[in-house]
Design a protein around this motif. Structure first.
Motif, short mmCIF file in Angstrom:
data_model
loop_
_atom_site.label_atom_id
_atom_site.label_comp_id
_atom_site.label_asym_id
_atom_site.label_seq_id
_atom_site.Cartn_x
_atom_site.Cartn_y
_atom_site.Cartn_z
N GLN A 87 0.82 -1.21 0.00
CA GLN A 87 0.00 0.00 0.00
C GLN A 87 0.86 1.26 0.00
O GLN A 87 0.76 2.13 0.87
CB GLN A 87 -0.96 0.01 1.19
CG GLN A 87 -2.04 -1.05 1.11
CD GLN A 87 -3.14 -0.85 2.14
OE1 GLN A 87 -3.27 0.22 2.71
NE2 GLN A 87 -3.92 -1.89 2.38
N THR A 88 1.73 1.36 -1.01
CA THR A 88 2.53 2.56 -1.22
C THR A 88 2.15 3.19 -2.55
O THR A 88 1.48 2.58 -3.37
CB THR A 88 4.03 2.21 -1.23
OG1 THR A 88 4.29 1.27 -2.29
CG2 THR A 88 4.46 1.59 0.10
N VAL A 89 2.58 4.44 -2.73
CA VAL A 89 2.26 5.16 -3.97
C VAL A 89 2.95 4.48 -5.15
O VAL A 89 2.38 4.40 -6.25
CB VAL A 89 2.68 6.63 -3.85
CG1 VAL A 89 2.40 7.37 -5.16
CG2 VAL A 89 1.95 7.30 -2.71
N GLU A 90 4.16 3.98 -4.95
CA GLU A 90 4.88 3.31 -6.03
C GLU A 90 4.16 2.03 -6.44
O GLU A 90 4.06 1.70 -7.63
CB GLU A 90 6.32 2.99 -5.62
CG GLU A 90 7.22 4.20 -5.44
CD GLU A 90 6.97 4.96 -4.16
OE1 GLU A 90 6.24 4.41 -3.28
OE2 GLU A 90 7.45 6.09 -4.03
N ALA A 91 3.65 1.29 -5.47
CA ALA A 91 2.94 0.05 -5.80
C ALA A 91 1.60 0.31 -6.46
O ALA A 91 1.06 -0.54 -7.16
CB ALA A 91 2.73 -0.79 -4.54
N ALA A 92 1.05 1.53 -6.24
CA ALA A 92 -0.24 1.86 -6.85
C ALA A 92 -0.12 2.13 -8.35
O ALA A 92 -1.13 2.09 -9.06
CB ALA A 92 -0.84 3.08 -6.16
N ASN A 93 1.09 2.42 -8.84
CA ASN A 93 1.30 2.63 -10.27
C ASN A 93 1.51 1.28 -10.95
O ASN A 93 2.62 0.80 -11.10
CB ASN A 93 2.52 3.54 -10.50
CG ASN A 93 2.33 4.91 -9.92
OD1 ASN A 93 1.22 5.44 -9.91
ND2 ASN A 93 3.39 5.50 -9.41
N PHE A 94 0.42 0.65 -11.34
CA PHE A 94 0.47 -0.69 -11.90
C PHE A 94 1.08 -0.66 -13.30
O PHE A 94 0.71 0.18 -14.13
CB PHE A 94 -0.94 -1.28 -11.99
CG PHE A 94 -1.52 -1.70 -10.68
CD1 PHE A 94 -0.95 -1.31 -9.49
CD2 PHE A 94 -2.66 -2.49 -10.63
CE1 PHE A 94 -1.49 -1.68 -8.27
CE2 PHE A 94 -3.22 -2.87 -9.41
CZ PHE A 94 -2.63 -2.47 -8.24
N LEU A 95 2.00 -1.58 -13.54
CA LEU A 95 2.51 -1.77 -14.90
C LEU A 95 1.42 -2.30 -15.82
O LEU A 95 1.45 -2.08 -17.03
CB LEU A 95 3.69 -2.74 -14.88
CG LEU A 95 5.00 -2.24 -14.26
CD1 LEU A 95 6.00 -3.38 -14.18
CD2 LEU A 95 5.58 -1.08 -15.03
N CYS A 149 5.39 1.34 -20.00
CA CYS A 149 5.14 0.82 -18.65
C CYS A 149 6.26 1.20 -17.69
O CYS A 149 6.01 1.62 -16.55
CB CYS A 149 4.98 -0.69 -18.70
SG CYS A 149 3.51 -1.27 -19.57
N CYS A 150 7.49 1.05 -18.15
CA CYS A 150 8.63 1.41 -17.29
C CYS A 150 8.67 2.91 -17.02
O CYS A 150 8.99 3.34 -15.90
CB CYS A 150 9.93 0.96 -17.96
SG CYS A 150 10.10 -0.82 -18.13
N LEU A 151 8.33 3.72 -18.01
CA LEU A 151 8.30 5.16 -17.82
C LEU A 151 7.26 5.57 -16.81
O LEU A 151 7.49 6.43 -15.96
CB LEU A 151 8.04 5.86 -19.16
CG LEU A 151 8.01 7.40 -19.14
CD1 LEU A 151 9.36 7.96 -18.73
CD2 LEU A 151 7.60 7.94 -20.51
N ALA A 156 5.28 8.71 -12.54
CA ALA A 156 3.86 8.60 -12.87
C ALA A 156 3.31 9.88 -13.50
O ALA A 156 2.23 9.86 -14.10
CB ALA A 156 3.05 8.28 -11.62
N ARG A 157 4.02 11.02 -13.39
CA ARG A 157 3.51 12.25 -13.98
C ARG A 157 3.49 12.20 -15.50
O ARG A 157 2.74 12.91 -16.15
CB ARG A 157 4.36 13.45 -13.52
CG ARG A 157 4.13 13.85 -12.07
CD ARG A 157 4.97 15.04 -11.71
NE ARG A 157 6.40 14.72 -11.77
CZ ARG A 157 7.37 15.61 -11.60
NH1 ARG A 157 7.07 16.88 -11.39
NH2 ARG A 157 8.62 15.24 -11.65
N PHE A 158 4.35 11.33 -16.08
CA PHE A 158 4.37 11.18 -17.54
C PHE A 158 3.28 10.24 -18.03
O PHE A 158 3.10 10.11 -19.24
CB PHE A 158 5.72 10.65 -18.01
CG PHE A 158 6.85 11.63 -17.79
CD1 PHE A 158 6.78 12.91 -18.31
CD2 PHE A 158 7.96 11.26 -17.06
CE1 PHE A 158 7.81 13.81 -18.10
CE2 PHE A 158 9.00 12.15 -16.86
CZ PHE A 158 8.91 13.43 -17.37
N LYS A 159 2.58 9.59 -17.12
CA LYS A 159 1.65 8.53 -17.52
C LYS A 159 0.59 9.04 -18.48
O LYS A 159 0.47 8.54 -19.60
CB LYS A 159 0.98 7.94 -16.28
CG LYS A 159 -0.11 6.93 -16.61
CD LYS A 159 -0.76 6.40 -15.34
CE LYS A 159 -1.85 5.39 -15.68
NZ LYS A 159 -2.49 4.84 -14.47
#
Length: 285
Positions: A87-95, A149-151, A156-159
């Protein structure tokens, strides 16, 4: 600039505070999409790989799209379990989201371009009908989707900048192919009986891609624009987030279902399943 910084800070704080809610918002997607998407894509992959000889060019692209959807279902399950544990912000950015929103639309765009060339430029299409060319294009699309996905995972701002560029390009391309194929079909003759079967199949492929792009992939873009313009009214994590991502994820099972219906394989599969069940009943008796 101050307004932009305020909006970004507001969204980041709301994201951190609502990570616990995001677990429940994503639960319906994880419960419904992978259990339904995997059985839908499995027969498509089996049918295409089981064909003798070299498949048609559109089937090569369809096979790659089914593989992308299958990988998306597995990644969604794995990343959701990891997100529940951390439950972290990094884990919330799903590939998985990057794969679904980048690889899927680009493969649909290739299918539309392939159908457009087959209908409107048949001589050029015959020269470029080498299956190795389609396989190379699939590899390029897969590499580009993996880079997206890696980017997204790194920053995540580039998503949404990447996703907006991909969806805008693919939507315009598919819509243009759809219009040009329609014009070509109208020139074939006033009666529908004069339309060549290849043109009919190509039109169904492009029409399916057009519906999938507009129905499944435009809704998250609209929601993102609303969160940027009205950050206080539209939270980055809410029930609307669940609905948008559910709409996007459903494309991984609608696409194989449309292929089975278009190729008239779904009734055969039902008949086969029904006959096998009857045989098992007779044997057991």
């Amino acid at each position: 600039m101050e307004i932009y910084q305020h909006n970004r800070t507001f969204q980041e704080n709301s994201t951190v505070d609502n990570l616990g809610d995001l677990v429940w918002y994503l639960l319906p997607i994880v419960v419904t999409v992978p259990p339904m998407g995997l059985p839908m894509n499995a027969p498509v992959i089996r049918l295409l790989l089981g064909k003798p000889g070299i498949c048609s060019t559109s089937e090569i692209l369809t096979l790659n799209l089914a593989l992308i959807d299958t990988l998306f279902c597995f990644m969604l399950l794995a990343e959701y379990i990891h997100f529940v544990c951390s439950q972290t912000v990094e884990a919330a950015n799903f590939l998985a989201w990057g794969l679904n929103q980048a690889g899927g639309p680009m493969m649909l765009c290739l299918l539309s371009l392939d159908s457009y060339m087959a209908v409107c430029h048949p001589l050029v299409f015959l020269r470029l009908k080498n299956p190795n060319l389609r396989v190379s294009l699939c590899l390029v699309v897969n590499a580009f989707a993996a880079s997206c996905c890696c980017l997204v995972k790194v920053n995540a701002r580039f998503k949404w900048n990447v996703i907006m560029a991909i969806l805008s390009t693919t939507t315009v391309t598919i819509s243009t192919c759809n219009i040009l194929i329609l014009k070509s079909l109208r020139r074939s003759g006033p009666s529908r009986k004069d339309i060549h079967p290849v043109k009919k199949r190509a039109f169904k492929i492009v029409l399916t891609a057009f519906v999938l792009i507009n129905f499944h992939y435009i809704s998250p873009l609209v929601f993102y624009l609303l969160t940027q313009i009205f950050p206080e009214q539209f939270s980055a994590i809410s029930i609307i987030t669940c609905l948008c991502y559910l709409n996007v994820s459903v494309s991984s099972l609608i696409q194989p279902l449309s292929y089975l219906v278009r190729t008239k394989q779904l009734p055969r599969m039902r008949c086969h399943c029904g006959s096998s069940a009857k045989e098992e009943t007779v044997v057991s008796v």
